[in-house]
Every structure is written in C-alpha cells, then in structure tokens.
Design an enzyme around this catalytic site. Structure first.
Site, PDB file in Angstrom:
ATOM      1  CG  HIS A   1      -1.629  -1.215   1.543  1.00  9.61           C
ATOM      2  ND1 HIS A   1      -2.781  -1.566   0.891  1.00  9.61           N
ATOM      3  CD2 HIS A   1      -1.384  -2.214   2.430  1.00  9.61           C
ATOM      4  CE1 HIS A   1      -3.216  -2.727   1.350  1.00  9.61           C
ATOM      5  NE2 HIS A   1      -2.390  -3.135   2.289  1.00  9.61           N
TER       6      HIS A   1
ATOM      7  NE  ARG B   1      -8.087  -5.164  -0.106  1.00  8.66           N
ATOM      8  CZ  ARG B   1      -7.480  -4.830   1.030  1.00  8.66           C
ATOM      9  NH1 ARG B   1      -7.388  -3.563   1.394  1.00  8.66           N
ATOM     10  NH2 ARG B   1      -6.949  -5.753   1.804  1.00  8.66           N
TER      11      ARG B   1
ATOM     12  CG  HIS C   1      -4.242 -11.170   3.680  1.00  9.59           C
ATOM     13  ND1 HIS C   1      -3.261 -10.866   2.754  1.00  9.59           N
ATOM     14  CD2 HIS C   1      -4.770  -9.974   4.076  1.00  9.59           C
ATOM     15  CE1 HIS C   1      -3.206  -9.543   2.598  1.00  9.59           C
ATOM     16  NE2 HIS C   1      -4.102  -8.992   3.380  1.00  9.59           N
TER      17      HIS C   1
ATOM     18  CG  ASP D   1      -0.551  -6.057   4.524  1.00  8.91           C
ATOM     19  OD1 ASP D   1      -1.211  -5.399   3.698  1.00  8.91           O
ATOM     20  OD2 ASP D   1      -0.873  -6.145   5.721  1.00  8.91           O
TER      21      ASP D   1
ATOM     22  CG  ASN E   1      -5.838  -0.959  10.963  1.00  2.11           C
ATOM     23  OD1 ASN E   1      -6.111  -0.126  11.822  1.00  2.11           O
ATOM     24  ND2 ASN E   1      -6.164  -0.819   9.698  1.00  2.11           N
TER      25      ASN E   1
END
Length: 318
Positions: A39, A130, A187, A263, A268
């Site tokens: 990202h 997404r 994932h 990732d 988070n």
C-alpha cells in the site's frame, strides 16, 4: 523512530509505525519477482485521508515503498488501495504513474464512477478492484452495487480482490461464486490457525478454490494470522511457523493461482511491527521448491498484472 502523519492528521492512538531498515533477507527471490500486495499512505498533506476512514496511519509514501522493493530484491509491486483513502485513488495513481512501469494497482471504486474514470485508472496501471467485507475496516456496501461494479470492470480485463474473514465465507459464498471475473482472495481468507489445517473451516476455503477455477489466493500476512508470532528458534528464520501449514497447503494445491506480498506498511497491527526481511524468509517455508517459488513470485503475478510480459504473450497476440 515515530513516523509522522502530515496534513493536520493525527495518527490513531497506539498506531504501530513501519520501520525503514529491515534485515537483509537470507532468501534471494528469483529475477522478476513481484511484491503483489502493498500500500501507499498519503503523504497526508498531498493526498488527504478520507473523512469516513476508520483509522489514520502514519505516512508511507511511494518513494519509501520503492526503496523497500529494491532493498528486498523485488522488481515490481502491486499496490492495493488502502481503506484509509476510501475511493479516492489519487495516491495510488500517482505511485503507478511514477513507477516507470514497475507497479500495477488495485483500486476502490463506487457505483458513481464513470467509464472514462475507469479507463483513466486502467491507463495508469490499475488492473483490479477491491471489495472489503471486514466489518471493522469498512462500512457495508450493498452487494448489488458491488456486482454492478464487477460487471463494469470485466470488459477491461480487471479482476476482483476480496477481503473477508474465514467465519464469513459461508454467508458470502453465493455472491463470490457469481462474480463475473477472476477473483483474488486476500490472505487466504484469514484462517484461524489455532484450528486444524485439515479441519472443516479451512477445508471449506480449499473447496472454494477447488470448485471455482477463477479463484486465486494471496498467501500473505502471516503476521496477521500467527499466534506463535515473529520469534525464531535456534537461530533459524522460521517466524510465524503456525501459519506455514496453511499457506503451504494452498501453494502446493493451487500452484498456478497463488500470489505473495509484504502488505507493507502493515496497517492496523496491534502487537508487533514485522521485519520485512523476515517476511521474505517466510517464503521458502511455504513454497519449498524453486519451481513453486517462481510460480508464486514471478509467473503468476506477471500473468495476472503484466500479461504482455508473460511467456507466450507475443505469439498469443500475433
């Protein structure tokens, strides 16, 4: 070192910042390897975070992502739109346009998106959308709206990325299997690795892939799934070992429909920030042969995101 969030934004309390000096991986990825899930965040002063976001991260810019790509030995990236930016894909598009062709993207779009806007995203390098079904991250989008979007992106040859948790697969099965495109699961559908790899919950996910040949899976994010954590034993770089049987099962069962990604910058996470070098060293545990490693890191992502570079592409178009 605490990393800033710019543009008058304040990071979510307790936010774990990524760190910029991962240990060099021992595993050398094959030439042409792709980090197929990462990202970019902001920078907030230039690409503001969405008002409806459920978290505010530290900035994680395209320059920092590309530096990590080079440090880990990858050649290309697939950048996935972050939920903190909502459906404003400006930061994603900016990264794609300045990547020199080394990045492709997965966007988030709403029903109101125009055909011209979809084409502009395609021209920038977007190759998928997404759909996020993790309730703690996004508000629910009606399935009829998502199906309309899926139908509109199909002529562009895009795929649909779906993010959900294992316990929700039965409820979502009929919707997922009706999508008119290639479907990529983030994932492994977030399996509960405290349960048996041959138990009914994970077997349902394997059945989902087995019965639907358009379904692919990312075997990424062991740091999100693991209960044993990042510790290594006897000096071996074998972190997240409880996730290995699950990811290896998917890789060995569906070797032509798996992808892997860092990732980065790991949004988070609550208990630790992973070492990206250690994540790269996770790869040979789940793809133990050079053939499986090449499929996972080179052949499959190239076929999905850079089909023009895939073997046989020129002859197929002749």
């Amino acid at each position: 070192m605490s990393r800033p969030t710019t543009g008058n934004f304040t990071k979510t309390p307790g936010w774990l910042d990524w760190y910029g000096a991962p240990t060099p991986p021992r595993f050398k990825v094959p030439p042409g390897s792709v980090d197929a899930h990462c990202h970019v965040f902001g920078p907030g002063w230039k690409f503001p975070y969405a008002p409806e976001r459920k978290y505010t991260p530290c900035d994680a810019t395209k320059e920092q992502l590309f530096k990590l790509r080079d440090r880990l030995g990858f050649e290309r990236n697939v950048i996935v739109q972050a939920t903190c930016h909502g459906a404003d894909n400006s930061a994603l598009v900016d990264a794609l346009k300045t990547s020199g062709g080394k990045a492709r993207g997965v966007a988030t779009v709403k029903r109101a998106v125009t055909d011209q806007q979809l084409q502009e995203l395609h021209d920038a390098g977007v190759r998928g959308v997404r759909f996020n079904f993790v309730k703690r991250l996004v508000d629910f989008t009606p399935k009829d709206e998502l199906m309309e979007i899926a139908s509109r992106i199909a002529p562009l040859g895009w795929h649909v990325v779906i993010y959900f948790e294992a316990e929700d697969l039965p409820e979502l099965w009929d919707f997922f299997t009706s999508l008119p495109a290639t479907v990529v699961v983030d994932h492994m559908g977030r399996p509960n690795v405290s349960k048996p790899v041959d138990g009914p919950e994970f077997d349902l996910f394997l059945k989902f892939m087995r019965e639907n040949e358009n379904v692919w899976s990312k075997v990424s994010c062991p740091e999100r799934l693991s209960l044993t954590g990042p510790r290594a034993l006897d000096g071996e770089r074998d972190a997240y070992r409880d996730v290995v049987p699950f990811a290896r099962k998917v890789v060995e069962t569906f070797p032509d429909r798996v992808l892997w990604g860092t990732d980065w910058p790991h949004p988070n996470l609550k208990d630790h920030m992973p070492d990206d070098g250690l994540l790269v060293d996770f790869i040979p545990h789940i793809a133990p042969t050079s053939e499986l490693q090449k499929k996972l890191l080179v052949d499959n992502p190239t076929r999905l995101y850079w089909p023009e570079l895939a073997p046989g592409a020129a002859s197929a178009g002749a």
